[in-house]
Structures are given as C-alpha cells and as structure tokens.
Design a protein around this motif. Structure first.
Motif, PDB file in Angstrom:
ATOM      1  N   LEU A  42     -45.575 -14.326 -20.860  1.00 42.42           N
ATOM      2  CA  LEU A  42     -46.896 -14.964 -20.817  1.00 42.42           C
ATOM      3  C   LEU A  42     -46.876 -16.273 -20.027  1.00 42.42           C
ATOM      4  CD1 LEU A  42     -48.070 -14.351 -24.517  1.00 42.42           C
ATOM      5  CD2 LEU A  42     -48.709 -13.076 -22.469  1.00 42.42           C
ATOM      6  N   VAL A  43     -45.830 -17.064 -20.237  1.00 45.97           N
ATOM      7  CA  VAL A  43     -45.733 -18.329 -19.493  1.00 45.97           C
ATOM      8  C   VAL A  43     -45.533 -18.030 -18.000  1.00 45.97           C
ATOM      9  CG1 VAL A  43     -44.412 -20.470 -19.198  1.00 45.97           C
ATOM     10  CG2 VAL A  43     -44.939 -19.650 -21.484  1.00 45.97           C
ATOM     11  N   GLY A  44     -44.785 -16.967 -17.722  1.00 45.38           N
ATOM     12  CA  GLY A  44     -44.590 -16.549 -16.320  1.00 45.38           C
ATOM     13  C   GLY A  44     -45.927 -16.190 -15.685  1.00 45.38           C
ATOM     14  N   GLY A  45     -46.763 -15.519 -16.456  1.00 48.66           N
ATOM     15  CA  GLY A  45     -48.097 -15.149 -15.966  1.00 48.66           C
ATOM     16  C   GLY A  45     -48.930 -16.388 -15.654  1.00 48.66           C
ATOM     17  N   LEU A  46     -48.837 -17.352 -16.539  1.00 47.82           N
ATOM     18  CA  LEU A  46     -49.586 -18.598 -16.331  1.00 47.82           C
ATOM     19  C   LEU A  46     -49.076 -19.305 -15.067  1.00 47.82           C
ATOM     20  CD1 LEU A  46     -51.620 -20.733 -17.339  1.00 47.82           C
ATOM     21  CD2 LEU A  46     -49.798 -21.696 -18.743  1.00 47.82           C
ATOM     22  N   ARG A  47     -47.766 -19.237 -14.870  1.00 49.92           N
ATOM     23  CA  ARG A  47     -47.205 -19.876 -13.678  1.00 49.92           C
ATOM     24  C   ARG A  47     -47.742 -19.213 -12.399  1.00 49.92           C
ATOM     25  NH1 ARG A  47     -40.954 -20.759 -13.465  1.00 49.92           N
ATOM     26  NH2 ARG A  47     -40.928 -18.500 -13.635  1.00 49.92           N
ATOM     27  N   THR A  48     -47.765 -17.894 -12.419  1.00 47.88           N
ATOM     28  CA  THR A  48     -48.266 -17.171 -11.244  1.00 47.88           C
ATOM     29  C   THR A  48     -49.709 -17.575 -10.938  1.00 47.88           C
ATOM     30  OG1 THR A  48     -46.895 -15.353 -11.953  1.00 47.88           O
ATOM     31  CG2 THR A  48     -48.519 -14.840 -10.262  1.00 47.88           C
ATOM     32  N   TRP A  49     -50.486 -17.685 -12.013  1.00 46.75           N
ATOM     33  CA  TRP A  49     -51.896 -18.051 -11.821  1.00 46.75           C
ATOM     34  C   TRP A  49     -52.001 -19.480 -11.273  1.00 46.75           C
ATOM     35  CZ3 TRP A  49     -55.045 -21.909 -13.801  1.00 46.75           C
ATOM     36  CH2 TRP A  49     -56.406 -21.759 -13.530  1.00 46.75           C
ATOM     37  N   THR A  50     -51.161 -20.377 -11.807  1.00 46.51           N
ATOM     38  CA  THR A  50     -51.245 -21.781 -11.392  1.00 46.51           C
ATOM     39  C   THR A  50     -50.814 -21.957  -9.939  1.00 46.51           C
ATOM     40  OG1 THR A  50     -50.575 -22.275 -13.653  1.00 46.51           O
ATOM     41  CG2 THR A  50     -50.704 -24.125 -12.154  1.00 46.51           C
ATOM     42  N   GLU A  51     -49.910 -21.085  -9.495  1.00 49.46           N
ATOM     43  CA  GLU A  51     -49.404 -21.230  -8.133  1.00 49.46           C
ATOM     44  C   GLU A  51     -50.474 -20.959  -7.074  1.00 49.46           C
ATOM     45  OE1 GLU A  51     -45.966 -18.755  -8.333  1.00 49.46           O
ATOM     46  OE2 GLU A  51     -44.610 -20.434  -8.639  1.00 49.46           O
ATOM     47  N   ALA A  92     -41.494 -23.092 -19.024  1.00 50.69           N
ATOM     48  CA  ALA A  92     -40.754 -21.851 -18.717  1.00 50.69           C
ATOM     49  C   ALA A  92     -39.250 -22.100 -18.775  1.00 50.69           C
ATOM     50  CB  ALA A  92     -41.150 -21.349 -17.329  1.00 50.69           C
ATOM     51  N   ALA A  93     -38.827 -23.232 -18.207  1.00 49.11           N
ATOM     52  CA  ALA A  93     -37.395 -23.558 -18.216  1.00 49.11           C
ATOM     53  C   ALA A  93     -36.905 -23.736 -19.644  1.00 49.11           C
ATOM     54  CB  ALA A  93     -37.161 -24.831 -17.410  1.00 49.11           C
ATOM     55  N   HIS A  94     -37.744 -24.353 -20.460  1.00 47.68           N
ATOM     56  CA  HIS A  94     -37.351 -24.584 -21.849  1.00 47.68           C
ATOM     57  C   HIS A  94     -37.207 -23.266 -22.610  1.00 47.68           C
ATOM     58  CE1 HIS A  94     -36.743 -27.108 -25.306  1.00 47.68           C
ATOM     59  NE2 HIS A  94     -37.529 -26.287 -25.997  1.00 47.68           N
ATOM     60  N   TRP A  95     -38.150 -22.366 -22.422  1.00 46.03           N
ATOM     61  CA  TRP A  95     -38.068 -21.060 -23.107  1.00 46.03           C
ATOM     62  C   TRP A  95     -36.810 -20.318 -22.661  1.00 46.03           C
ATOM     63  CZ3 TRP A  95     -40.730 -19.254 -27.146  1.00 46.03           C
ATOM     64  CH2 TRP A  95     -41.956 -19.848 -27.458  1.00 46.03           C
ATOM     65  N   LYS A  96     -36.482 -20.468 -21.380  1.00 36.75           N
ATOM     66  CA  LYS A  96     -35.269 -19.780 -20.884  1.00 36.75           C
ATOM     67  C   LYS A  96     -34.036 -20.333 -21.586  1.00 36.75           C
ATOM     68  CE  LYS A  96     -36.545 -18.219 -16.315  1.00 36.75           C
ATOM     69  NZ  LYS A  96     -36.696 -18.664 -14.950  1.00 36.75           N
ATOM     70  N   LYS A  97     -34.019 -21.656 -21.767  1.00 39.51           N
ATOM     71  CA  LYS A  97     -32.855 -22.304 -22.382  1.00 39.51           C
ATOM     72  C   LYS A  97     -32.700 -21.943 -23.854  1.00 39.51           C
ATOM     73  CE  LYS A  97     -33.397 -26.679 -21.547  1.00 39.51           C
ATOM     74  NZ  LYS A  97     -33.254 -28.133 -21.556  1.00 39.51           N
ATOM     75  N   CYS A  98     -33.825 -21.690 -24.498  1.00 39.43           N
ATOM     76  CA  CYS A  98     -33.827 -21.483 -25.952  1.00 39.43           C
ATOM     77  C   CYS A  98     -33.305 -20.099 -26.318  1.00 39.43           C
ATOM     78  CB  CYS A  98     -35.234 -21.643 -26.505  1.00 39.43           C
ATOM     79  SG  CYS A  98     -35.728 -23.331 -26.628  1.00 39.43           S
TER      80      CYS A  98
END
Lengths: 179, 909
Positions: B840-849, B902-908
C-alpha cells in the motif's frame, strides 16, 4: 514610540522579531546572562508602544589605566524599526554610562567595513577609525571572513584625545584583547 | 542509545581537582582527560591496597556519579562524608562536593561544607560555597544562614546585601504570610540602616531595597529612597528605569503634581515612552482640578515636538492624552469635536505613515477608540469615521506608490495605510471574503513585480506579506465547511506560491518564511517546511520560543529521524541551560548585580518548566522508538526508559510556562483578537498542550511496563490513558488520538497474550484492522487519490500506522523474550501486516511520483476560483516559477515522507 530600559533575561523569550534577522546572531544563553550579571546597566533594550521589542545594545567596560573604556558588543534593531534613530539612542545610553558612571576614557566598537550604513551612523555620532583588525570576522556561511574597523570616540576624561589617534597598520585579533 | 533523554544531562561541573596527594595523580589525570573508566580502574587498584583511602573513595564516588551510577555514588559519598576526619583533606572535600553537585543533591553538598567547617572554622570560602550552593537550589534558609555568618565574621558590605537578598528570596517563597512579613521587615531594617550609614552606594543595592519595600506596598519609603541626596542621587538620575519607577510611585501615592514635575524633568533630558505615558496619567488625574495641568502638558508636548528627532514621542503623547481625557469624561480643552480622538489618531498617521513603526504606534489607539465607541453603542460610527478617513488617503498613497520612480516614503505610506485598512476591517467584523481580497492584484504587482521590488525595498516585502495575510483570511472565511476543503487547500496552495515568490525576491524577510512554513505544514509538507526552517538558523533559546513551529511535525508526517535530530538539538540546549543558569546566578551575587536575581530565577523557572521543553523531550522519546536494531537492542531501549521522571500530575502540568513566541508572526491585529489571528487559523493541528504531553508521557511508560512485564502498573497506566483520550477533546489532533487508541490496543493485546485468555485473537484482529485501516487505500484498485485527502490526512494516518506497527513489533519482541505462547501468532500477523503495508505504501509512492503533480496542476493551480482570480492571474502570468517551486515543494515533501515510511517498513522485519 519607544521606551529604553534595561534588558531582562525574560526578554529573551520574545526577541525573535529582532534576532530572526539573518545578520543578528543568537548566542548561547550564558553569553547574554554574563553580560546581564556583569554590566546590567549597559545592556539596554528599546520597547515599542505595543510592548514589542525594537532593538537592543549589549555593552561592557574593560581595560586598564588609559585604556579603560566602554565597548559596544552588539547593537541590533528589528527591520521594521530602522531609520527611527534607535541606534543613536541606544548608543547615547552607553556613552552616558561610560562617561558618567564608569568614568571611561573612550568608547569603542567593531564593525564590518562592508556595513556602510552602520559606519555612516557611527561617524555621524563622532566615531572615527582607530585601526583595522585582520580577519576579525570569521565567515559563517552567511557572512564572509572580513577585517574589522575598530572605531573609537573619546570621552571627556581623555582631554588630549590620545585614545583616538589612529594606528597606521592593521593589527591581529590578539592585539585587541584587554587584560 | 538510552531511551530516556532526560537521563543524558550535561555535566554541571568541570573537574579541576587538585590531587593534593601524589598517589592520586594518575586518577586525576584520567578524569581530567575524560576517561572515567580508567579513573575508576585506578581508584579500584588503589583501594585494593588501601581500602580506607578517603581520597580514592571520594574520587570513585565522583567517577560513579559521572558515569550515571547515582545510587552507588550517593552511598559511597555519604560513607566518606560520615568518616570522621575525612574532610580535613582538601582533595577529599573537593571530590565530595563535586560528587554531590553532579548528583544534584544540594543538601548533601551543603552538608559536606558544614562538616568541613568543623575542621576549618570560620572559613570564608566554605561559607561562600554554602551560600552559592543554597542559592542555586533555592534553599533560601541555608543561603540566609551562610550570609549571616559571612556578614558577622567578615563585615563586608557585600555580605550585608547577601543577607538582605536572601531574606527577600525567602520571603517571596514563603507560604506563611506572618513569616514572610517578618523576613521582609528584617530585610527592610537592614537596608534602611545601610542607607542611613552610607553603605547603600549603588543602584543595584537600591533595587533590592526597593523590591523589599514594594512587596510591603511601602510606596512612601520607596519614594524617600529614590529621593535620596548625595552620590547615589546622581546614579539614580542617570538610570531611566528608576526614574520611571519613581514617577509611577508618585502617581500611586496620589502626588500627581510631583509626578508631573519628575516626568517633565526626565522628558526634558530624553524621550522615553514609559515616562510620557506616566506623565499623561498624572495629568489626567489632575484634570478635575482645572485646565492648568492639561494645558501645561500640551504646551510641553508642542515644545518637545518642535525639537529635532522628538516629534514622534511628543505627538503620540498628545494622542494618548486626548484618548485618556476622553475616556475619563473630559472632552475639553483638547477635545473639541465628536471625532476629536479619531482625528488626533489620523493626524498622527498623516505625519508618520512614512515610518514602518507608525502602525505599531497607533494600532492600540484604533482598537481602544473603536472599543470605547462600542461601549457607548457607537461602533459603526467609529468604524465609518475611520473608513472614511482612510479611503482618500489610501487612494492617494496607492497612486503615489505606483507612480514611476516612487520614493521609499511613498511606498511605506501605502503599506502603513494597508495595515490600518486590515485592522479596521477586522474591527468591523467584516466576514465578506471578497472585500478581503479587493486590490490583491495591485498589492502583488507592487510587492513582487515593481522596480521597487527589484530593489528589495522592505515595503514591497511587507506588501506581499499583507497580501498573503488577506488571502489566507479570505480563504478561511470563504471555505469554512469540511466539504469545501478542496477549495481551501487550493487557495492556501496559491498563498504558498506567492510566499515562495516573495522569498525568492527577498530571502532576508523571515516573516514570509514563517508563513510559508506554517502553510506547507498545513498541506502536510514537512520537507520543504523544514528546509525553510533551517534557513532561519534557529538556535539556543529559540529552540524554546520557536521550536514549536516545526517540532513534532516530522514525526506526524513520517520523517522520524530528521525530526529526531532537531529534537536532540533542543534537548541539548535545555541540558546546557540547566547547567549554566545557576552559574550565572552565582555570578550575579558575586558581582553584586542584585537586580538580576529575581529575573534570572523567574527565567530559569520558565525554562525549566516550559511547555516546549516537555514537548521536545516527548518528541525525542517518540523518535527514539524508531531507532531500530536487534530485538535485544529494542527491548533494552524500552527497559532503560525512565517511567518515573516523565510522570506528570495535574499540578505539574498547571505549573508549566508557555514560552512560545507567537507574536513573532507579524499579525495585523492584536494577538487577543482570536477570530482574526492568523497564527491560530493556520494551525492544522492544535498546539501541544497538557493532554498531548500526558499522552506522549504514557506511551514510553506503557512500553516500559510491557517489556519489564509489570502487569499491574501497565493495567493502571492504560486505564489512565483511556481517561486522557476521553477528556482530550479537540485539544489533541485526530491523528494523535488515533495513535493513543492504537497504543491502548497494543497494550491490551499484550495483556491478553500474557493472561492467555480467549480475548487474545479478537484483540489481535482489532489491532490489525486498526493498522491496515490507517494505511493508504489500495492504489491497484482505483489508481487515484483525492489530492485533499493526501494533504489533509493520508500521509498523517499512514504515519500513525507506521508508528503503531513499530510499537507492536516491540511487543512481539517482549512476548518472545518472555516466552509467551502467543508470540508466534503475533509474529505471523505482523508479518502479514508488513506485506500489506509495503504494497500500500508502495502504491502511494507511485502516485506521489507522478499523478500527484498532475493533480496539483489540475485541482490547485488551475482551479477556477473567483475569490483568487487576480492572484491566480498574477501568478500564472508573472510568477510561473514560484508555482513550479511550490508544486515541487509539495510533491517533494510528500514523496520524502512516503519514502521514509517505506524504508521504515522495509527495516521492520
């Protein structure tokens, strides 16, 4: 319209309209408090009719024998309060105290040669160039490294005006320290 | 890293220990180099051979204190303190007082000096140390006793004033009124005697005496002291503050005639507004006795006004006198017409509108005049009068300023009149947005697109700011409803564009930056706001007064670590202050500048109990939770969290001071006109207050109890949290409330897991639902997002989900460490949540880009809004680059927030 009064530590909570100006440094607390605890009568603030702060002057007295003098450490006026004669008024308080309370020989200050407006004001107040100090101002990303103009004004005690006889050659920062 | 930043206090002392013993040379050297561990090893080595070596024991206590082992250091220090004869040695003495000072145990520090006095009776140095230690810690009784001893033994005037000051401070802190009066009487007698004996020689001593008298309302004695003759009189005459105080006292005692005499003498020498005001007050008080005093004052004002450089003060005093006489019911002799007050104000404006300070001089007079008219049912009359007076002047000023080669004075005159127009509209309660944006096009042209603007004339930046303030106000008036937020955001975005253009034009104008920061945060854009904030070079005391502008916003917008860095700068400032202010208090006593004692003490109290300090610490604690490491590291962090010191009660919350410098926003109306206060209006979330502080104190406490498996304490704490959530109302943002509820859910899940009861599965489902529900919508399904939702809540809510997940992960680690059978179920569930979140966060990133930028163009830049038509036209035709900059600012900021999350979720993992 303005009221000139002593600066108080509590004023530090509301001097941002002056200090947010990029050419005014906000020092560590102890710098302000040391001036207050050492020379409270030489740390003056101007307050407007609506109680906001307009500008302030930090001063001190130092030196020995014929070098006993008043010194302007900082003089700053909020952008909207410029061209009102506040700088002149604040300087007047310091000069009167240096002469009448502390019986000094002269008052001095350092100013950037690039600060033409300030130099003009000091000249109008009777200050003259005494000497230049090499690399007194260190670059901080906003302002460049620069010489300082050390300007002086003789007070009544210096009858022969010896204190303001110009030094021909620039001096180093160490030469400006008073024991 | 320790979780509890309070514990990371700066060292209040610098070690300059004299060894006094060769056997300790290595130890002192190690400490001097800051190598406490080596110092400790050296001490232990020596103590193995000589277990009762008091010097080594004292040093060890000091080292332990510096290493944060307070309990052991205190025990060891007390052991040395109570060893007979130990304090005969100067190095033991030094090591021990330093220990207790580092430990912030002033009573024990004083006990050290008192014990040493047994060996060195009548030591001036030891008594001075007691005095200062007590003064630093508000132990006024001890301070007084030391001062009395010093005065008795050494008979110096300085010590006499230490006694007087101690009595004054004791009296000010006394609860019992009879004790207070006794102390004040004692102080008064001592000072009075000193004055009569010529031992009161300077204005610093006089100020303390005056304060003692003032607390007893003994105004007559204060006047007598100020009227003293001799060398002190000359010093008083050169001290403007004392002169002002003197005039005020004469008025209080009813001697207004003498007050006028002193005021006139003072004003002959120098302009001082405080003296003018008192002169006016004294004159009005005498008005009932005839016209003489008023006529004399008017004559004096005219005389002073004729002197070079004194016009403003004297003229403003004339306005003040007119208003005060009018309010007191004396219409004559200066008030000859119905609108005489108003005319006086306008006469002042006419003369001084070329000065930027003009508005500040007269603002309160306009307010007073209109309010006074309101009280007599004449509001519209006063408003109409001012509107009429303004109209032609404004027209003329605008014409002069927009003429070719306008002068600086003409430009400033227009700005001054625009400010007055703004105030009059606010005072008339004008809620028509169209009227607020009238002439915006002309204002923007002058502010941003004129020759004068090119020359960076201050008046042009001021005009740009006034235009922005009008646009903001109009937008909030026009679009107050939730369903109109699209138009509101579009309007505010355009104001951001104007502000960006203004900043580009004149980078020095900090007010434009303050508003830009505020609006970017309103649009959930942390990165650009932060970049502008950084250019303001805010530091030291400004962390306390201006940090509120940005502190904590990063945490709410996914930028955890950048916000944390700023919080650490703030924490470090507060720690330095804790160490240094007491030293400066000592200096004030040492230098005999007693006027500072009360001021420094109040200043320290305000800073120590500052709302902003509490918020900075809470934000730092919050940010540290994102500092990931192994599960062991995370558990260790929460274990170290200090659950006790951060506890707040209603009493401690009530004692907090709000030092935020809200007035710096350059408002056109008085701060107390809340309805027109842009500082309040542009806060998307409420300023952190007591409920916020309580909630963010409880989060680390709850996590600490979970990790330490303190079930009963945990149950009590989450009960408290629920109460605060229920009581918080609108004082906490909806996102912070969501987080608080989530924390409650996380804690409840832990309790169910530990008790093994049936509710566990449903609590786990509820938590999952809460986190997933807070994440952005599935972009693969709709592939579009509401731009306003993004600016208002999408990123903020996703940030809450990220934070909740992080806390839930810590709970999972705790359950695993505590060998709970439920740990596996939580692990599996969190793993699923993480997968979903990454998608979901990836989707938001795509939209923001990409689509975000297109949406801004379509919905904000090109939005058809008649209210902002002239601003839009101006921006698109003259300042397209500012629009691009603001668009980049928004998109870039959102992207930064989303990328961080997104980076934080990846780390977790």
């Amino acid at each position: 319209m303005s009221t000139f009064r002593r600066f108080r530590a509590m004023d530090m909570f509301r001097f941002n309209n002056i200090n947010l100006d990029r050419y005014t440094e906000t020092y560590d607390l102890s710098f302000y408090l040391t001036y207050l605890s050492s020379w409270p009568d030489l740390y003056i603030v101007a307050e407007s009719a609506d109680r906001s702060l307009m500008g302030y002057l930090m001063g001190k007295v130092e030196g020995k024998k014929e070098l006993w003098h008043g010194h302007v450490t900082a003089l700053t006026v909020a952008p909207e309060c410029r061209r009102l004669g506040l700088g002149r008024g604040l300087m007047d308080v310091l000069e009167v105290a240096s002469e009448k309370t502390y019986d000094c020989y002269f008052v001095d200050l350092f100013v950037r040669p690039s600060n033409v407006v300030a130099i003009q004001m000091y000249e109008n107040l009777g200050y003259t160039l005494y000497r230049q100090v090499i690399d007194y101002y260190m670059g901080d990303g906003v302002m460049p490294t620069e010489y300082a103009n050390d300007m002086r004004k003789a007070l009544a005690r210096d009858v022969d005006k010896k204190s303001i006889v110009p030094v021909k050659h620039p001096v180093s920062v160490e030469d400006t320290f008073f024991a | 890293m320790a979780l509890y930043v309070y514990a990371q206090t700066q060292n209040p002392t610098t070690l300059t220990l004299a060894t006094g013993s060769l056997s300790l040379a290595n130890h002192v050297e190690a400490i001097g180099q800051g190598d406490m561990r080596r110092g400790q090893t050296e001490c232990d080595k020596l103590l193995r051979k000589h277990s009762t070596h008091q010097g080594a024991l004292a040093l060890k206590a000091y080292i332990l204190a510096k290493l944060g082992n307070a309990e052991e250091a205190t025990t060891l220090g007390q052991q040395v303190l109570h060893t007979p004869g130990a304090l005969k040695s100067s190095h033991v003495l030094q090591g021990l007082w330093l220990t207790f000072r580092v430990l912030r145990l002033p009573e024990l520090e004083i006990a050290v000096y008192n014990t040493a006095l047994v060996h060195t009776p009548n030591s001036e140095q030891l008594y001075c140390k007691i005095f200062m230690a007590a003064a630093r810690s508000k132990l006024y009784k001890d301070q007084h006793a030391a001062a009395v001893a010093l005065n008795k033994l050494f008979k110096q005037d300085k010590y006499l004033w230490w006694v007087v000051t101690s009595l004054l401070m004791q009296a000010k802190s006394a609860q019992d009124s009879s004790v207070r009066q006794l102390q004040l009487t004692l102080a008064e007698r001592m000072a009075e005697k000193a004055l009569s004996e010529g031992r009161l020689t300077n204005t610093e001593e006089l100020r303390i005496y005056l304060e003692v008298l003032e607390l007893q309302d003994n105004h007559a004695a204060m006047i007598a002291a100020l009227s003293t003759s001799g060398p002190l009189a000359e010093k008083i005459a050169n001290d403007p503050d004392l002169i002002t105080q003197w005039i005020g006292l004469l008025i209080k005692t009813g001697d207004c005639k003498q007050a006028c005499t002193v005021a006139v003498a003072a004003l002959e020498a120098r302009d001082n507004w405080a003296d003018y005001k008192l002169y006016v007050e004294a004159t009005v008080a005498q008005a009932s006795e005839g016209e003489g005093p008023v006529q004399a004052a008017c004559a004096n004002f005219d005389k002073w006004a004729a002197q070079r450089g004194r016009e403003r003060g004297a003229k403003l005093a004339g306005v003040e006198l007119t208003i005060r006489l009018h309010d007191a019911g004396y219409a004559k002799p200066v008030d000859e017409g119905a609108d005489a007050v108003g005319e006086r104000i306008w006469s002042y404006v006419d003369q001084f509108m070329t000065k930027a300070i003009c508005y500040s001089d007269v603002m309160q007079h306009f307010v007073t005049h209109v309010k006074s008219a309101t009280a007599s049912g004449q509001t519209s009359g006063a408003i109409d009068f001012h509107a009429k007076q303004l109209e032609q002047r404004l027209h003329n000023a605008r014409a002069a300023a927009t003429a070719t080669k306008c002068s600086e004075d003409a430009a400033q005159s227009w700005v001054s009149l625009e400010r007055i127009r703004y105030l009059i509209q606010a005072l008339s309660d004008d809620v028509d947005p169209q009227r607020w944006v009238a002439d915006i096009g002309a204002m923007l042209s002058f502010g941003l697109d004129s020759d004068e603007a090119e020359q960076k004339l201050a008046a042009c930046s001021d005009m740009t700011l006034i235009a922005c303030q009008r646009l903001i106000l109009a937008a909030f008036l026009a679009y107050p409803e939730p369903e109109q937020r699209g138009l509101l955001f579009a309007s505010l975005f355009k104001v951001v564009c104007v502000l960006e253009a203004g900043i580009k034009m004149n980078d020095d104008r900090f007010l434009l930056k303050l508003y830009a920061i505020r609006l970017y945060l309103y649009l959930s854009c942390y990165d650009r706001a932060r970049a502008l904030y950084d250019t303001l070079n805010i530091k030291n005391i400004q962390f306390d007064t201006l940090g509120y502008l940005i502190n904590g916003h990063g945490m709410s917008l996914g930028c955890f670590s950048t916000d944390l860095e700023l919080c650490y700068d703030g924490v470090s400032f507060y720690d330095r202050s804790d160490a240094r202010i007491p030293q400066e208090l000592e200096s004030a006593y040492g230098n005999g500048t007693y006027s500072n004692i009360t001021d420094f003490t109040t200043f320290r109290d305000n800073l120590t109990h500052s709302v902003q300090r509490e918020c900075t610490h809470r934000c730092a604690l919050r940010g540290e939770a994102f500092d990931h490491g192994t599960s062991k590291d995370i558990l260790e962090q929460w274990k170290e969290a200090d659950a006790i010191s951060i506890e707040h009660t209603d009493e401690t919350i009530a004692a907090l001071h709000d030092n935020r410098d809200i007035g710096v926003m350059g408002l056109q109306t008085p701060v107390d006109m809340a309805k027109w206060n842009l500082e309040i209006m542009t806060r998307q979330i409420p300023l952190p207050g007591s409920a916020w502080i309580k909630i963010f104190s409880m989060v680390p406490q709850i996590m600490h109890y979970i990790v330490c498996s303190e079930i009963e304490l945990l149950e009590a704490k989450i009960g408290d949290l629920l109460v605060v959530i229920e009581e918080a109302g609108q004082s906490v943002s909806s996102h912070d409330l969501l987080l608080a509820r989530g924390v409650h859910q996380v804690a409840t899940l832990y309790l169910r897991a530990q008790s093994g009861d049936e509710g566990f599965d449903s609590e786990l489902s509820a938590l999952t639902e809460m986190i997933i529900g807070a994440l952005p919508p599935d972009m693969s399904a709709s592939n579009s997002l509401d731009l306003c939702d993004v600016a208002l809540s999408t990123i903020r809510t996703a940030s809450v989900a990220t934070e909740l997940f992080t806390l839930a992960l810590s709970v999972k680690h705790a359950l695993s460490a505590q060998r709970s059978p439920s740990a596996n179920a939580v692990t599996l569930e969190l793993s699923q949540i993480r997968k979903t979140a990454l998608k979901l966060v990836g989707g938001l990133r795509t939209w923001t880009e990409k689509p975000a930028r297109e949406s801004i163009d379509a919905l904000w830049v090109n939005a058809e809004d008649p209210l902002l038509a002239s601003a839009t036209t101006f921006l698109l035709s003259r300042r397209k680059s500012a629009v691009t900059l603001a668009t980049k600012g928004c998109v870039g900021s959102w992207l930064k927030s989303v990328n961080n999350m997104a980076a934080h979720w990846k780390k977790c993992t």
